[in-house]
Scaffold this active site. Sequence first.
Site, PDB file in Angstrom:
ATOM      1  N   ASP A 178       0.805  -1.220   0.000  1.00  0.00           N
ATOM      2  CA  ASP A 178       0.000   0.000   0.000  1.00  0.00           C
ATOM      3  C   ASP A 178       0.836   1.268   0.000  1.00  0.00           C
ATOM      4  OD1 ASP A 178       0.713  -0.928   2.620  1.00  0.00           O
ATOM      5  OD2 ASP A 178      -0.659   0.526   3.510  1.00  0.00           O
ATOM      6  N   GLU A 227      -0.578  -1.965   5.165  1.00  0.00           N
ATOM      7  CA  GLU A 227       0.279  -1.948   6.353  1.00  0.00           C
ATOM      8  C   GLU A 227       0.147  -0.643   7.127  1.00  0.00           C
ATOM      9  OE1 GLU A 227       3.448  -0.892   8.893  1.00  0.00           O
ATOM     10  OE2 GLU A 227       3.259   0.037   6.926  1.00  0.00           O
ATOM     11  N   GLU A 228      -0.260   0.424   6.438  1.00  0.00           N
ATOM     12  CA  GLU A 228      -0.148   1.767   6.995  1.00  0.00           C
ATOM     13  C   GLU A 228      -1.219   2.145   8.011  1.00  0.00           C
ATOM     14  OE1 GLU A 228       2.270   3.669   6.825  1.00  0.00           O
ATOM     15  OE2 GLU A 228       3.415   3.210   5.023  1.00  0.00           O
ATOM     16  N   ARG A 285      18.090  -6.500  14.435  1.00  0.00           N
ATOM     17  CA  ARG A 285      18.241  -6.424  15.879  1.00  0.00           C
ATOM     18  C   ARG A 285      17.412  -7.530  16.527  1.00  0.00           C
ATOM     19  NH1 ARG A 285      19.589  -2.307  19.420  1.00  0.00           N
ATOM     20  NH2 ARG A 285      18.893  -2.662  21.560  1.00  0.00           N
ATOM     21  N   HIS A 344       7.377   8.897   4.638  1.00  0.00           N
ATOM     22  CA  HIS A 344       6.115   9.654   4.695  1.00  0.00           C
ATOM     23  C   HIS A 344       6.306  11.119   4.324  1.00  0.00           C
ATOM     24  CE1 HIS A 344       3.798   6.543   7.363  1.00  0.00           C
ATOM     25  NE2 HIS A 344       4.711   5.960   6.606  1.00  0.00           N
TER      26      HIS A 344
END
Length: 393
Positions: free
Chosen positions: A79, A137-138, A178, A364
């Site tokens: 998306d 996902e957003e 990580r 963004h």
Amino acid sequence: MQTVATPLQAVAEQVVLDRRRLHANPELGFQEFETSRFVAERLRALGLEVQTGVAKTGVVALIHGGKPGKTVMLRADMDALPIDELNDVPYRSQTSGVMHACGHDGHTAILLNAARILVERREQLAGTIKLVFQPCEESYPGGAVGMIAEGVLESPKVDAAFGLHLMQDIPLGLVAARPGPTMATTDTFTLQVRGKGGHGAWPHLCVDAVLVAAQITVALQTLVSREVKPTEPAVVTVASIHAGTAPNIIPETCTLTGTVRTFNKQVRGYLAKRIEEVASGIAHALRAECTCIYEYGNPPVVNDPVMTDLVLDVARETVGADHVIINEQTMGGEDFASFLEAVPGCFFFIGTRNEERGLIWGHHHPRFNVDETALPTAVDMIVAVAERYLATH
């Protein structure tokens, strides 16, 4: 390992072409109809059986290896964002108000081209690769939750999951991962302050909702600085305040919205409770009322230590040990977290920042753009991670 039939240079060129096609044709979450059609066509051209319409616009395909073994899931999000692009590039967004400003166009292109390589190597693979192209996902609840609810982790049951993100905060050429908590929760809150409106010239006859909201905003900043253990990362941000219609009218109501980011489950619950208590208490003390809506978003992204070691080992072999780092924890969020709550895995990062070329704008931002020379490295990484997992588990 069998030699790839397709020249690697051809893959390197194709992943850039695919990324640019997707970048020029962005679609918002759960509206990725053309994107998912493009993905499905490409996967079918590889001879794969493709499932579409998963969680509305998601696409899933399986690559069966020549030998039995585990099932590993590789995920890409598809998306875009509601942003007007300001980049002056030939492949800039052709859709007004919509832009791939986070790198998901790259993620989709990377997984499509990784699929191409893995299909050609499948006879050498011991197990199954599940390719997952995820919508939305957003925003929460997004595509990961929906795909899980529709059984994406079953038939065959997924044993491990891997995903990557092109990262503008990390210099070009670096690969980062990580173990443990690496990205934060994405909770939100809405506070509705109700006072007593009236004329701005007679404030003593009113209860100023804006003033109450201002006091609440200041007080909420003390929750992290004075009530959360200094070694526990946390963020409480009031991001919007809406009230009023004219300069001489004290409004009846004022609405505040914000986000909360944490890694620790106990801290998360504590802040949810205290935001409501502090806001309501201050409102009551100032003769107003306040209602609080707290919404739990994505959980933190928690990488499995064993799976993260696998990714880091692959990265050292792929880009060299001097180009591999343990990234800092980030207060950004990701709904890949929902997959990692269900199965072990790792979400890792590919650096795309290139200051010499001016590719510095963050995720963004309307000028966000990645250095596309990172894309072939990302393809190599996700292919090698899948192969390594299936060969060693």
